[in-house]
Scaffold this active site. Structure first.
Site, PDB file in Angstrom:
ATOM      1  CD  GLU A 360      -3.106   0.850   2.220  1.00  0.00           C
ATOM      2  OE1 GLU A 360      -4.287   0.306   1.930  1.00  0.00           O
ATOM      3  OE2 GLU A 360      -2.930   1.027   3.336  1.00  0.00           O
ATOM      4  CG  HIS A 391       7.053 -29.275   3.913  1.00  0.00           C
ATOM      5  ND1 HIS A 391       7.502 -30.485   3.487  1.00  0.00           N
ATOM      6  CD2 HIS A 391       7.780 -28.756   4.967  1.00  0.00           C
ATOM      7  CE1 HIS A 391       8.332 -30.765   4.398  1.00  0.00           C
ATOM      8  NE2 HIS A 391       8.569 -30.052   5.363  1.00  0.00           N
ATOM      9  CE  LYS A 516     -12.982   3.356   0.693  1.00  0.00           C
ATOM     10  NZ  LYS A 516     -12.086   4.111   1.672  1.00  0.00           N
TER      11      LYS A 516
END
EC number: 5.3.1.9
Length: 568
Positions: A360, A391, A516
């Protein structure tokens, strides 16, 4: 002569570009053979040990990076941040998260005002309130002690505090203080997250902390209203004042919501969300869980790195070195990602938090002056604790794409285990992998080595490791509140260094706004379609098709529903 508008136009940048070809032809096997070089690439501060000798860099590279830092006026930019200058130019704000962990007698100014007394007024208020909740002098509406806390927030209001909480859970002192208590974090607006958070909790013994600077964040406030209903339906509307508090600066909206403004804890415009864990955003819920004394040690640890960052020479400055090496890896060597690999399960939430802090902050395409960047900046951060990651995705790191790695080890485990008859204890087994993996990445394994081991010819290409894959190793002595604060601040300042060198604004986040605003349009459409039966209009064909499919499949959702809370 005027300074270049972009760092890439400086002689220092061009010099590194010219230097790059020689480094690309030099394998880490050769670089690691130079003991003097390796020794020069080890730095220690306050028992934190940094080894960056496995970077694809010579001593000459590092010196050229120092010159790049000078060309970027790095020291001056760091000083401007600490002096409270409005380095967040697009929002005309200071950037002063360092003030959040400054000692009480410090002076750090924003707009000519020392903000440290304000910080400590809030910290004192948090200490008093958390002490009262923990000792039972602040009780719920039915007289029960409030032993469980749900912190409601999103983004920086959630990821940072969750990281610290997870890291403290198994610290002996912190876990002792938290006995009989529970802290949960509600972030996602998905009702499943609500269901998981309230599952097994009793409203009578639950305190909700609503974290929203403006008290208007859509996801947070919908979740807050949902928990308000959960409390009110069980205990009555008047119980909200006893069971909900706020971290906000918008006192009128806090009061309108039903929370007494006296129980609102402030923070300031000069604190960015992703840098706010040391404010009331993190300190309040963490103090409720662990007690203020533990959290104060966390603040002191962060402050120790703040001092180190502002005063140490570049050659000994851990955040500066890490930031410069990230610039080298991203903008010169062309590596777009970074793996954060803590060999401590307590640090399992470090990578998600730093993912936000880094991506960000530095996910920008223009300079601070609005010029398009002609070079790569920012990096894709991800990670998993070792040995789990080994793994999972280490296969790609070893034999696929080159991804610089941060290996973080802890000398003394929070929870040591010893089993009679085992070759090594559990922590030694973990740390064996911490020490082995960086060398495996650096050196690899050649076809010649495989032939000497009599590996079948057809398997040699599959078992060859090219090596020459860079990493850094950080070794912490322990993992308590103090060291967790140090680790947080190292990464925060590393991100700032990268942004300062790239010449971008690491402290705004306009990229979150477009989605948004489009979501607002969709929200209005969903309401109009459900309540008034209006057709889907004003969207492109693809979005219109998806929305119509969604509305058709959820046609049983009532237009004016009665309140329904999760049942789990």
């Amino acid at each position: 002569m005027a300074s270049p508008a972009l760092i890439s136009e400086t002689e220092a940048w061009k010099d590194l570009k010219a230097h790059l070809e020689g480094i690309k032809r030099t394998h880490l096997r050769e670089l690691m053979g130079d003991t003097e070089r390796c020794q020069s690439m080890m730095v220690e501060f306050d028992n934190i040990f940094l080894d960056y000798s496995r970077q694809q860099a010579s001593s000459d590279t590092i010196n050229k990076l120092y010159k790049l830092a000078d060309a970027a006026h790095l020291k001056q930019k760091i000083d401007r941040m600490y002096n409270g200058d409005h380095i967040n130019s697009t929002e005309n704000r200071s950037v002063l998260h360092v003030a959040l962990r400054a000692p009480r007698n410090s002076a750090i100014c924003s707009d000519g005002k020392n903000v440290v007394p304000d910080v400590w007024n809030v910290l004192d208020k948090i200490k008093d309130f958390s002490d009262r909740v923990r000792n039972g002098s602040w009780i719920g509406a039915t007289g029960k002690k409030l032993k469980d806390v749900i912190a409601v927030g999103i983004g920086g209001s959630f990821l940072g505090p969750l990281f610290v909480h997870t890291a403290l859970q198994t610290d002996p002192e912190a876990s002792k203080n938290a006995r009989g208590r529970e802290l949960r974090f509600l972030a996602n607006v998905d009702p499943i997250d609500v269901a998981r958070n309230i599952s097994g909790l009793n409203p009578e013994s639950t305190l909700v902390v609503v974290v929203s600077k403006t008290f208007t964040t859509a996801e947070t406030m919908l979740n807050a209203r949902t928990l308000r209903e959960w409390i009110s339906s069980a205990l009555g509307p008047s119980a909200v004042a006893k069971h909900m508090v706020a971290v906000s600066t918008n006192l009128p909206l806090v009061e309108k919501f039903g929370i007494d403004p006296i129980n609102a804890f402030a923070f300031w415009d000069w604190v960015g969300g992703r840098y706010s864990v040391c404010s009331a955003v993190g300190v309040l819920p963490l103090s409720l869980q662990y007690g203020f004394a533990v959290v104060e040690k966390f603040l002191q640890g962060a402050h120790s790195i703040d001092q180190h960052f502002s005063s140490a020479s570049f050659e000994k400055n851990i955040p500066v070195l890490l930031g410069l090496l990230s610039v080298w890896n991203v903008s010169f060597l062309g590596y777009p990602a970074r793996a954060i690999l803590p060999y401590s399960q307590a640090l399992e939430k470090l990578a998600p938090h730093i993912q936000q802090v880094s991506m960000e902050s530095n996910g920008k395409g223009v300079s601070i002056d609005g010029l398009p960047l002609p070079f790569e900046s920012g990096e894709i951060d991800f990670g998993e604790p070792g040995t789990n990651g080994q793994h999972s995705f280490y296969q790609l790191i070893h034999q696929g794409r080159v991804i610089p790695c941060d290996f973080i080890g802890v000398v003394k485990s929070q929870q040591p285990v010893y089993l009679k008859g085992e070759v090594v204890n559990n922590h030694d087994e973990l740390m064996s992998n911490f020490f082995a993996q960086p060398d495996a990445l650096a050196y690899g394994k050649t076809p010649e080595q495989l032939k000497k081991e009599n590996v079948s010819e057809h398997l040699i290409p599959h078992k060859t490791f090219t090596g020459n894959r860079p990493s850094i190793s950080i070794l912490l002595p322990t993992l308590d509140g103090y060291r967790i604060g140090q680790l947080l601040a190292i990464y925060e300042h590393r991100v700032a260094v990268q942004g300062f060198v790239w010449g971008i604004n690491s402290f705004d986040q306009w990229g979150v706004e477009l989605g948004k605003s489009l979501a607002t349009q969709v929200r209005k459409q969903l309401h109009a379609s459900r309540v008034k039966g209006e057709p889907v209009e004003g969207f492109n064909f693809s979005t219109k098709t998806l929305l119509e499919r969604y509305l058709e499949a959820t046609s049983d959702v009532p237009a004016d529903p009665s309140t329904l809370l999760p049942n789990i």
